[in-house]
Enzyme design. Sequence first.
Site, mmCIF file in Angstrom:
data_model
loop_
_atom_site.group_PDB
_atom_site.id
_atom_site.type_symbol
_atom_site.label_atom_id
_atom_site.label_comp_id
_atom_site.label_asym_id
_atom_site.label_seq_id
_atom_site.Cartn_x
_atom_site.Cartn_y
_atom_site.Cartn_z
ATOM 1 C CB CYS A 1 -42.797 6.183 -35.428
ATOM 2 S SG CYS A 1 -44.362 6.702 -36.019
ATOM 3 C CG HIS A 5 -42.484 10.756 -33.178
ATOM 4 N ND1 HIS A 5 -41.735 10.746 -34.107
ATOM 5 C CD2 HIS A 5 -43.941 10.180 -33.692
ATOM 6 C CE1 HIS A 5 -42.342 10.055 -35.256
ATOM 7 N NE2 HIS A 5 -43.749 9.706 -34.751
ATOM 8 C CD GLU A 24 -38.748 11.849 -33.197
ATOM 9 O OE1 GLU A 24 -39.115 11.126 -31.968
ATOM 10 O OE2 GLU A 24 -39.291 11.721 -34.206
#
Lengths: 1066, 140
Positions: free
Chosen positions: B30, B115, B117
């Site tokens: 990001c 993202h 994650e």
Amino acid sequence: MPRNKNIKKVLVIGSGPIIIGQAAEFDYAGTQACVELKKEGLEVVLVNSNPATIMTDKNMADKIYIEPLTVKTVKKIIEKENPDSILPNLGGQTGLNIAMELEEQGYLKEKNIRLLGTSPEGIRNAEDRQAFKDMMESINEPCIASKVVNNVEDAVSFSREIGLPVIVRPAYTLGGTGGGIAYTEEQLREISSNGLHLSRVCQVLIEKCISGWKEIEYEVIRDSKGNCITVCNMENINPVGVHTGDSIVVAPSQTLADREYQMLRTSAIKIISALKIEGGCNVQFALNPNSFEYAVIEVNPRVSRSSALASKATGYPIAKVATKIAIGYTLDEIKNAVTGKTYACFEPVLDYVVVKIPKWPFNKFLTASRELGTQMKATGEVMAIAENLEAGLMKAIRSLEENVDSLVLPKYAEMSNDQMREELKHVNNETLWAIAENLRRGMSIEQIHQATTIDTFFISKINNLVKLEEELKSKNLSIDLLRRAKKYGYPDTVISRFSKVPVDEIKKKRKENNIQAAFKMVDTCAAEFDAETPYYYSSYDEGNEADEKTDKKKVVVLGSGPIRIGQGIEFDYCSVHSVWALKRKGYETIIVNNNPETVSTDFDIADKLYFEPLTPEDVENIINIEKPYGAIVQFGGQTAIKLTKALKDMGVKILGTQERDMDRAEDRELFDEALNKCGILRPKGSTVYTVEEAKKVANELQYPVLVRPSYVLGGQGMAIAYDDEEITEFINEINKTVQEHPILVDKYMLGKELEVDAICDGEDILIPGIMEHLERAGVHSGDSISVYPTQHISQEHQDKIVEYTTKIAKELNVIGVLNIQFIISGGEVYIIEVNPRSSRTVPYISKVTNLPVIDIATRVILGEKLKSIGYGTGLYKRSEYIAIKMPVFSFEKIKNADTSLGPEMKSTGEVLGVSKNFSDAIVKAFIGTGITIPKKGNVLVTVRDKDKDEVLPLIKKLYNKGFEIYATKGTATFLKNNGINTTVVEKIWEGAESIPNLLQLGKINFIINTPTRGKEANRDGFKIRRLAAESKIPCFTSLDTANALYDAIEDTKTEEEIDVVDITEI
Amino acid sequence: MDLGDPEDCNIGIRTAKELYEKDIPILGICLGHQLMALATGAKTAKLKYGHRGPNHPVKDLKTDKVYITSQNHGYYVKEDTVNKEVAEVSHINLNDGTVEGLRYKNKKIFTVQFHPEACPGPEDTSYIFDEFLNELNLKK
């Protein structure tokens, strides 16, 4: 990857008649598929036995076969048409099974036909219980402890291993037919024996029962490159144990945390990837509410009822995308049809909540068990879109059209607290209301959770609605309270009932304080991109997104709500065709409907779609925003007709036949007056309100009499009474719901029933054709075999029918369509009823006469004259083809429903047999309904005394053909006395020659049983009929149907020898 | 100053530049992706519609496969400003075609705009971590 250019001609297999477990959702999917294929320039060959569908319409495919969905017939079509591909995964389980059977026989390989979409191996791995389990094990996805067995003893021994209760699931059946939960060994024996019988491959799965776990579904799409997306997930409010088709379902899931959501999503994608599915797929999970433990319940490697729901819930057209994938495209090449800018390779975002509630047929089957389990019983469903779950529930409840608009069920008033608690123990169609009532009586959310295992989140939502009721009852109706009530989806009528404030005052208050419905858009992306497809739902939030600006005249077409017995897919066909006709004439079209399964609620059909309940208030909200030029009500069945008066009161112009004239067709006295004026006869009768009045009238007319409520469809509550006792029972049953209109009591006349649909422009009339019912009057027209054109009616009588139709249509100032039922009795023609609206026969008569009935009717409604439209006037030319419409029932699914035919409609769907000669057409129709026509075998006969003489010729013919005749004692004695060698069977309930034993051993090919009177479930005849239904043995309760079967038996041709007919060539 | 403009993150850009030059293996996510791009001479610009939420399709150009990702950003790295000698585009957004990932040349540096994650969000792109660890020979 672009489209596979080797694909040129595609065979699409539909799903056949509407039955429980396989309904209108496949017309929606199949129609999308045909449209997409044609858009790609491919030649489309379609086969579907269901004539009421939109997909079997002439503009949908290049070649259309309304033929039985059997392997033999599909092969014939393939031989005639030589398609290079088959699209198997959009026609429900029926389409998939046929395609798989063709594949397994090596037929597709031999003919060099490719199966589009998922490979046969992938389908097998998903469908075959053991293969699926093995595959899940190999990718480390947990299944529920289970074992596939093919006999009852293995089922029992496995259950001893894993412990009871267990669930029995037959392989390859629809909607879980024949499945169930067994709590005892005895139950296990019964259910598994039945399930083995019903399974195409004689397999059932015995599985550990995990009721109480959450049931979650994911709709997943995968393309040939392996791209996967999930369209949405859905959560069943009812935990595992109730079939998902019978569960109240919400989307998106409401009680999962991100971790659970993603865990199951990842698993769903892993599964679809392992199965190498190319297209849409539905994955069902059970999730332990107290841990992260989960198990895969089932995978459907095709579009399904759930995918239709997911499409409507999100705006993502699953069937369309699946079709594109099947012909080679990948997700990153397919445009998102809603935004028009982004791609199909994305996941829709929902900034609203969707609630689905099933529609059950229990009001049709008073003896049936209302308990819900793994066997689906619903015929249809409603969906509501709302800003909060409470409002979603309230909207869905009133969409059901069950005369209930809140969480209060009047019948509970008489029940004690103990009884109310007992209600919670068995999940049934009223559980939602039982929960509310128990909350009202002080049970806590936790206690209800303990009793039902339903998540406390959902119970607390119901509790919010109950608390609001209390507030409305106890407090002054402040602006704040009113606003909260509207936000929770309470209609003004309900607020008025609780608060005792008149509806008009509530309306006024809302107007003054600007508490008005605002419409929000379903745009797939939560307003992240501009959407191009106006698909709306109402809320009481700020900001209306429905745009009212247009240069065109706007017309509202009201849909027909959920599919139910008596009001099915035919009315969706009519609504959709009317919209198309309006569009062609340059009008802007607006559809209002709440059924997620249908074509009409596809956002591609009308210019605007409002997904809303069909009640006066909900419709008024739309009218206020849209200010239409007019509304058409005559195509949406009784649902739309019921709204006529309300629309008129709102100042909306009713296009077509006016309300006043519709009333003249329904109101007994006005109708008699109209008939008198035209010099038309009708059976004598009168109107009553009470049992005493009914008895008096009946005795004057002399029994038997026909009893029915006004303004109903499908013969709801209709019955033939033979004596005072029966009429008392029937009138009391009708009066269980408050009747706004009187009950009709008519002399029952024995005779031939006929039916016409006609179009009238006020001056002229066009009749596509006269249809003749094979069953005598007394069997509901929807349950009768209907033959077009008439076979046994004299020219004189036909002329009379045309004359009467013309007279009454003009007398009633019909503009648009009407349907008339006639009876010929004692050489005279009588009118039984006139319905100034479209009917269930319109789609089929349109197809076999090649007259676009709804298109013509819509143009007439808009002011054109029949003379100028170009199809002529009067009776249209007789077709050289004979079309036989035959009803299809779903009796085996509804435990303890009486299967005998009468004036109340019971069939869920229909098939058509088309041929140039009568006997071939009837053979096709019977095969289409799933009945095997026996050329020899055993027939069981058990008829009441007054039918014995009549049945004799038929039995003689069967006997002479070599059938062995079995009969119960009375019937057997009669037959023996008449020279027929008959085996006597024991009615009850043990021994080698007992009926249950004969039926279960499959020794009987079909049964002729005429029922004794009464609706009680403990009679022997009733038990025989149930046993027959559950063993899937045809049981004819009308001698006319049995005679028709004999016509089919006499036809010497086999299924392979009968020509298939492409109806586009008619 | 425009709220959320990564070009304003002077310290971050400086740090990224130092790390880039020190040959430290980096996985940027990001803002990390944007800072590394800025540190190596590329420019960022504001998106017409910010990417927010867990449903954004991203195409991995190496495998030509599309994954659903979680995103939350209003700016993007302008593709034409990325020096081809320094980095190549590894991922793009399917909807608007913007850069979603960069693979730096002769460095053990991967950066992604989305993202992987994802919490909340789909786990589709967790393979990015595997690739990163593989690159470092750290994968067990």
